[in-house]
Write an enzyme that holds these catalytic residues in place. Structure first.
Site, PDB file in Angstrom:
ATOM      1  CG  LEU A  17      44.107  45.136  45.067  1.00 40.40           C
ATOM      2  CD1 LEU A  17      44.355  45.718  43.678  1.00 40.40           C
ATOM      3  CD2 LEU A  17      42.716  44.530  45.138  1.00 40.40           C
ATOM      4  CB  ALA A  18      47.247  46.220  49.937  1.00 45.82           C
ATOM      5  CE  LYS A  37      56.957  36.357  52.116  1.00 47.64           C
ATOM      6  NZ  LYS A  37      56.799  35.916  53.499  1.00 47.64           N
ATOM      7  N   GLY A  50      36.557  34.674  43.381  1.00 53.28           N
ATOM      8  CA  GLY A  50      35.162  35.130  43.313  1.00 53.28           C
ATOM      9  C   GLY A  50      35.008  36.523  42.753  1.00 53.28           C
ATOM     10  CD  GLU A 118      32.178  35.479  46.389  1.00 51.22           C
ATOM     11  OE1 GLU A 118      33.044  34.614  46.384  1.00 51.22           O
ATOM     12  OE2 GLU A 118      32.428  36.680  46.533  1.00 51.22           O
ATOM     13  CG  HIS A 268      37.005  29.418  51.249  1.00 47.87           C
ATOM     14  ND1 HIS A 268      36.175  28.487  50.656  1.00 47.87           N
ATOM     15  CD2 HIS A 268      36.798  30.581  50.596  1.00 47.87           C
ATOM     16  CE1 HIS A 268      35.504  29.078  49.667  1.00 47.87           C
ATOM     17  NE2 HIS A 268      35.860  30.351  49.624  1.00 47.87           N
ATOM     18  NE  ARG A 314      34.128  32.912  52.256  1.00 47.24           N
ATOM     19  CZ  ARG A 314      34.921  33.687  51.592  1.00 47.24           C
ATOM     20  NH1 ARG A 314      36.034  34.102  52.150  1.00 47.24           N
ATOM     21  NH2 ARG A 314      34.632  34.038  50.383  1.00 47.24           N
ATOM     22  CG  HIS A 375      40.119  31.877  52.487  1.00 45.55           C
ATOM     23  ND1 HIS A 375      40.717  31.616  51.273  1.00 45.55           N
ATOM     24  CD2 HIS A 375      39.231  32.878  52.250  1.00 45.55           C
ATOM     25  CE1 HIS A 375      40.208  32.417  50.342  1.00 45.55           C
ATOM     26  NE2 HIS A 375      39.320  33.211  50.910  1.00 45.55           N
ATOM     27  NE  ARG A 410      37.971  38.039  53.702  1.00 41.44           N
ATOM     28  CZ  ARG A 410      37.855  37.585  52.464  1.00 41.44           C
ATOM     29  NH1 ARG A 410      37.375  38.360  51.505  1.00 41.44           N
ATOM     30  NH2 ARG A 410      38.240  36.364  52.160  1.00 41.44           N
TER      31      ARG A 410
HETATM   32  P1  FAD Z   1      48.894  39.862  48.950  1.00 39.55           P
HETATM   33  O1  FAD Z   1      48.162  39.908  47.686  1.00 39.55           O
HETATM   34  O2  FAD Z   1      49.007  38.547  49.623  1.00 39.55           O
HETATM   35  O3  FAD Z   1      50.352  40.433  48.673  1.00 39.55           O
HETATM   36  C1  FAD Z   1      51.355  40.362  49.658  1.00 39.55           C
HETATM   37  C2  FAD Z   1      52.662  40.832  49.056  1.00 39.55           C
HETATM   38  O4  FAD Z   1      53.583  41.068  50.125  1.00 39.55           O
HETATM   39  C3  FAD Z   1      53.349  39.848  48.140  1.00 39.55           C
HETATM   40  O5  FAD Z   1      53.909  40.547  47.064  1.00 39.55           O
HETATM   41  C4  FAD Z   1      54.470  39.263  49.006  1.00 39.55           C
HETATM   42  O6  FAD Z   1      55.592  38.818  48.269  1.00 39.55           O
HETATM   43  C5  FAD Z   1      54.827  40.486  49.806  1.00 39.55           C
HETATM   44  N1  FAD Z   1      55.518  40.235  51.080  1.00 39.55           N
HETATM   45  C6  FAD Z   1      55.064  39.592  52.168  1.00 39.55           C
HETATM   46  N2  FAD Z   1      55.977  39.655  53.152  1.00 39.55           N
HETATM   47  C7  FAD Z   1      57.024  40.351  52.670  1.00 39.55           C
HETATM   48  C8  FAD Z   1      58.279  40.754  53.191  1.00 39.55           C
HETATM   49  N3  FAD Z   1      58.656  40.439  54.441  1.00 39.55           N
HETATM   50  N4  FAD Z   1      59.124  41.455  52.400  1.00 39.55           N
HETATM   51  C9  FAD Z   1      58.791  41.763  51.117  1.00 39.55           C
HETATM   52  N5  FAD Z   1      57.614  41.406  50.569  1.00 39.55           N
HETATM   53  C10 FAD Z   1      56.746  40.717  51.337  1.00 39.55           C
HETATM   54  N6  FAD Z   1      39.285  38.271  48.454  1.00 39.55           N
HETATM   55  C11 FAD Z   1      38.268  38.883  47.811  1.00 39.55           C
HETATM   56  O7  FAD Z   1      37.899  40.008  48.156  1.00 39.55           O
HETATM   57  N7  FAD Z   1      37.674  38.247  46.756  1.00 39.55           N
HETATM   58  C12 FAD Z   1      38.057  37.015  46.328  1.00 39.55           C
HETATM   59  O8  FAD Z   1      37.507  36.494  45.373  1.00 39.55           O
HETATM   60  C13 FAD Z   1      39.087  36.357  47.021  1.00 39.55           C
HETATM   61  N8  FAD Z   1      39.487  35.109  46.659  1.00 39.55           N
HETATM   62  C14 FAD Z   1      40.576  34.552  47.275  1.00 39.55           C
HETATM   63  C15 FAD Z   1      41.047  33.308  46.856  1.00 39.55           C
HETATM   64  C16 FAD Z   1      42.189  32.763  47.408  1.00 39.55           C
HETATM   65  C17 FAD Z   1      42.695  31.433  46.943  1.00 39.55           C
HETATM   66  C18 FAD Z   1      42.872  33.461  48.423  1.00 39.55           C
HETATM   67  C19 FAD Z   1      44.112  32.893  49.044  1.00 39.55           C
HETATM   68  C20 FAD Z   1      42.394  34.677  48.881  1.00 39.55           C
HETATM   69  C21 FAD Z   1      41.247  35.227  48.319  1.00 39.55           C
HETATM   70  N9  FAD Z   1      40.757  36.461  48.735  1.00 39.55           N
HETATM   71  C22 FAD Z   1      39.720  37.049  48.085  1.00 39.55           C
HETATM   72  C23 FAD Z   1      41.498  37.245  49.720  1.00 39.55           C
HETATM   73  C24 FAD Z   1      42.343  38.289  48.967  1.00 39.55           C
HETATM   74  O9  FAD Z   1      42.856  37.715  47.788  1.00 39.55           O
HETATM   75  C25 FAD Z   1      43.501  38.797  49.808  1.00 39.55           C
HETATM   76  O10 FAD Z   1      43.055  39.117  51.086  1.00 39.55           O
HETATM   77  C26 FAD Z   1      44.110  40.035  49.171  1.00 39.55           C
HETATM   78  O11 FAD Z   1      44.454  39.780  47.834  1.00 39.55           O
HETATM   79  C27 FAD Z   1      45.318  40.470  49.966  1.00 39.55           C
HETATM   80  O12 FAD Z   1      45.999  41.447  49.232  1.00 39.55           O
HETATM   81  P2  FAD Z   1      47.297  42.099  49.862  1.00 39.55           P
HETATM   82  O13 FAD Z   1      47.808  43.045  48.867  1.00 39.55           O
HETATM   83  O14 FAD Z   1      46.975  42.571  51.226  1.00 39.55           O
HETATM   84  O15 FAD Z   1      48.303  40.872  50.036  1.00 39.55           O
HETATM   85  C1  SIN Z   2      35.950  32.790  46.905  1.00 45.57           C
HETATM   86  O1  SIN Z   2      35.982  33.039  45.692  1.00 45.57           O
HETATM   87  O2  SIN Z   2      35.260  31.912  47.392  1.00 45.57           O
HETATM   88  C2  SIN Z   2      36.784  33.603  47.819  1.00 45.57           C
HETATM   89  C3  SIN Z   2      36.173  34.920  47.992  1.00 45.57           C
HETATM   90  C4  SIN Z   2      36.777  35.633  49.151  1.00 45.57           C
HETATM   91  O3  SIN Z   2      37.646  35.103  49.850  1.00 45.57           O
HETATM   92  O4  SIN Z   2      36.352  36.769  49.383  1.00 45.57           O
END
Ligand code: FAD
Ligand code: SIN
Length: 561
Positions: A17-18, A37, A50, A118, A268, A314, A375, A410
């Site tokens: 997402l970021a 990657k 969630g 939550e 978690h 949590r 988590h 968090r």
């Molecule tokens: P990510 O979505 O993890 O993306 C990382 C990206 O970086 C991937 O594309 C990966 O391939 C790439 N990457 C990594 N290293 C490299 C590299 N060296 N070279 C090239 N590419 C690389 N948060 C909430 O707010 N609400 C929720 O309901 C929630 N539920 C969750 C449930 C689960 C099971 C998990 C695991 C997490 C949850 N979280 C939730 C946390 C949240 O999903 C994450 O913190 C958030 O999505 C992180 O987004 P991001 O873009 O930072 O990283």
């Molecule tokens: C969950 O759905 O319990 C995860 C939510 C979160 O990590 O923010």
């Protein structure tokens, strides 16, 4: 010789997402390259269940969300950051709606959305797409990125290191670009978050491994964005996908950025306990809708640990489960949702219902066996609200960062929110910063390395590292265990550095190198915190100090990679 690159010739490392938020915002103005990657669909984002916080309801307010974030964060939340993100939360949810994300509707709800609840939240303020919010968001944004003429997606391309001023000076002095020599070991604790480094260091691009061709390419860029997610894979049991190996944190550290609050790893409380499914999360929203935690004899236990019961933050719930498991010698506890009824569970939690059913657990009629698992990485690369790091032209967004939002723990569903809010401000800052002159950067040089003779060393060290982190640096810590862990980590690190200096790089080797770097940062941060707070609980320092600061580590200049 300097070459001018357009202001938006940006490399974004990560397609969660970021990364996708930054890329989609930048792509309106010029070209962006996004690296992932593994497969593009693999990211923590896609696994989020969630939902995402939006301060939207009539019963809600910015003050209330800031207060909940601060309470969950146990005194270490940066108030300015929390307020900024809360104030932008409604716009963030609206932005996702505008992109076409199919959130669960409620005609009577704000923006026409159903809001769930939550742990740690005073009111319902979580927008969601049933229990698969992350998948809904990721699929929509990824499809947009694939279709965008200004976005180049490089799947199975792994960033190795960002290219900084150090690489240029080493090149001019006649040394090779990579792999660099083994890094030094000493760390210092930075005095305060407010003290910015004055030393001039710039980022010019990134070295990246094309996993399929095994070629390392040099990507020049006017700006690089680290959006690589967290480091959950440093632990044996985690809810995180394979991608979560802390690459952005390790790369930023090697480039000379400060790293904050790494001791705060969120466990978690409710990961499914099943031999075939070690990483499947049972969303906190299930407790938000009324599910109960129970011992094998059916007794509820959370009220003895916190008056908020199952909806305590949590850190408290995970520690309570850990306590009960140790006290009664259990492998897991039970999460009972049977009283919510089959129709409700199927409607609101269809993914969990179906996945558990496939494993022989009918959650409408049987409680779910659950255990805590690593988590979320609350700490990371120190950034400001524009995603700027200590190195000019190097930005970071998402779980890889430390912005001050999460403090010592968090609040649920604040992570997706942070990705969108700060992804957008980061893109705006990059656009405002304009064109940068990029000098010719040295190509990756493999003339002094060969193919590894055996991979077993890497596999063995992966296992050893993740098990020792689980056993020695888990939910409850002691100084002795942390010191033991550090000693083992240093030995592993030497071995891995040696391997890296002598053999051609592979994804497994690079991930292990990053994981061991993150493990060291976690343990060193934990060792300097002489109190228990939020997610860091030490038996040797069980009380919480009246005043406490974030832990900020700074790497001495001579050992930067
Ligand atoms: P990510 O979505 O993890 O993306 C990382 C990206 O970086 C991937 O594309 C990966 O391939 C790439 N990457 C990594 N290293 C490299 C590299 N060296 N070279 C090239 N590419 C690389 N948060 C909430 O707010 N609400 C929720 O309901 C929630 N539920 C969750 C449930 C689960 C099971 C998990 C695991 C997490 C949850 N979280 C939730 C946390 C949240 O999903 C994450 O913190 C958030 O999505 C992180 O987004 P991001 O873009 O930072 O990283
Ligand atoms: C969950 O759905 O319990 C995860 C939510 C979160 O990590 O923010």
């Amino acid at each position: 010789m300097e070459t001018s690159v357009p202001p938006t010739s940006v490399v974004v490392i990560g397609a969660g997402l970021a990364g996708l938020t930054v890329a989609l915002e930048l792509a309106q103005h010029g070209p962006v390259t996004v690296l992932a990657k593994r497969s593009l669909s693999e990211a923590a984002t896609a696994w989020a269940q969630g939902g995402i916080v939006g301060v939207l309801g009539e019963d809600d307010s910015i003050e209330s969300h800031v207060r909940d974030t601060q309470d969950a964060g146990a005194g270490l939340v940066d108030a300015t950051t929390a307020r900024f993100i809360a104030e932008h939360s409604a716009a963030a949810v609206q932005w996702l709606v505008d992109q076409g994300v199919p959130f669960s509707p409620d005609p009577a709800g704000p923006l026409g959305l159903h809001l769930t609840r939550e742990g740690g939240h005073a009111v319902r303020r979580i927008a969601h797409a049933a229990d698969a919010t992350g998948r809904a968001i990721h699929e929509v944004l990824l499809a947009m990125a694939r279709a965008h003429p200004n976005i180049t997606l490089r799947e199975r391309w792994m960033a190795i290191d960002v290219i900084t001023s150090r690489h240029l000076s080493a090149h001019m002095a006649g040394s090779r670009a990579g792999p660099p020599p083994a890094a030094g070991k000493d760390l210092g604790s930075g005095p305060s978050l407010l003290e910015r480094r004055t030393e001039a260091s710039r980022c010019y691009g990134v070295y990246a491994l094309d996993i399929d061709s095994r070629r390392v390419d040099t990507l020049s860029a006017s700006a690089v964005v680290l959006a690589t997610g967290g480091a959950g894979k440093v632990y044996r049991y985690t809810t995180n996908p394979e991608t979560a190996t802390g690459d952005g944190i390790a790369m930023a550290w090697r480039a000379g950025c400060r790293i904050g609050n790494m001791e705060f790893i969120q466990f978690h409380p409710t990961c499914l306990y099943h031999p075939q499914e070690r990483s499947f999360l049972i969303t906190e929203a299930l407790r938000g809708e009324g599910a109960h935690l129970k011992l094998p004899d059916g007794t509820r236990f959370m009220a003895q640990h916190d008056p908020r019961g199952e909806l305590a933050p949590r850190d408290i719930v995970a520690r309570a489960i850990d306590f009960e498991m140790k006290k009664h010698g259990l492998d897991h506890v039970w999460l009972d949702a049977t009283h919510l009824g089959e129709a409700f569970l199927k409607e609101h939690f269809p993914t969990i219902h179906a996945r558990c059913l496939a494993l022989g657990i009918d959650i409408a009629h049987k409680p779910i066996p659950v255990v805590p698992a690593a988590h979320y990485t609350c700490g990371g690369v120190v950034t400001d609200l524009d995603g700027r790091t200590d190195v000019a032209n190097l930005y970071a967004v998402g779980e890889t960062t430390y912005t001050g939002l999460h403090g010592a723990n968090r609040l649920a569903s604040n992570s997706l929110l942070e990705c969108v809010v700060l992804g957008r401000t980061c893109a705006a800052h990059i656009l405002k910063a304009g064109t940068a002159d990029v000098p010719n950067v040295p190509a990756w040089d493999e003339s002094q390395v060969e193919d590894a003779d055996e991979q077993v060393v890497i596999a063995h060290n992966w296992d050893e590292l993740r098990l020792l982190m689980w056993n020695y640096v888990g939910i409850v810590r002691t100084t002795k265990r942390l010191e033991r862990a550090l000693h083992r980590i240093e030995l592993l690190k030497n071995e891995i550095d040696d391997y890296y200096a002598n053999f051609r790089v592979t994804r497994d080797l690079l991930e292990l190198r990053n994981l061991v770097e993150c493990a060291e940062l976690i343990v060193r941060s934990a060792l300097v915190r002489h109190e228990s707070r939020g997610l860091h609980y030490s038996r040797d320092f069980p009380s919480t100090l009246p005043v406490s600061l974030p832990t900020v580590l700074t790497r001495p200049a001579r050992s930067r990679g």
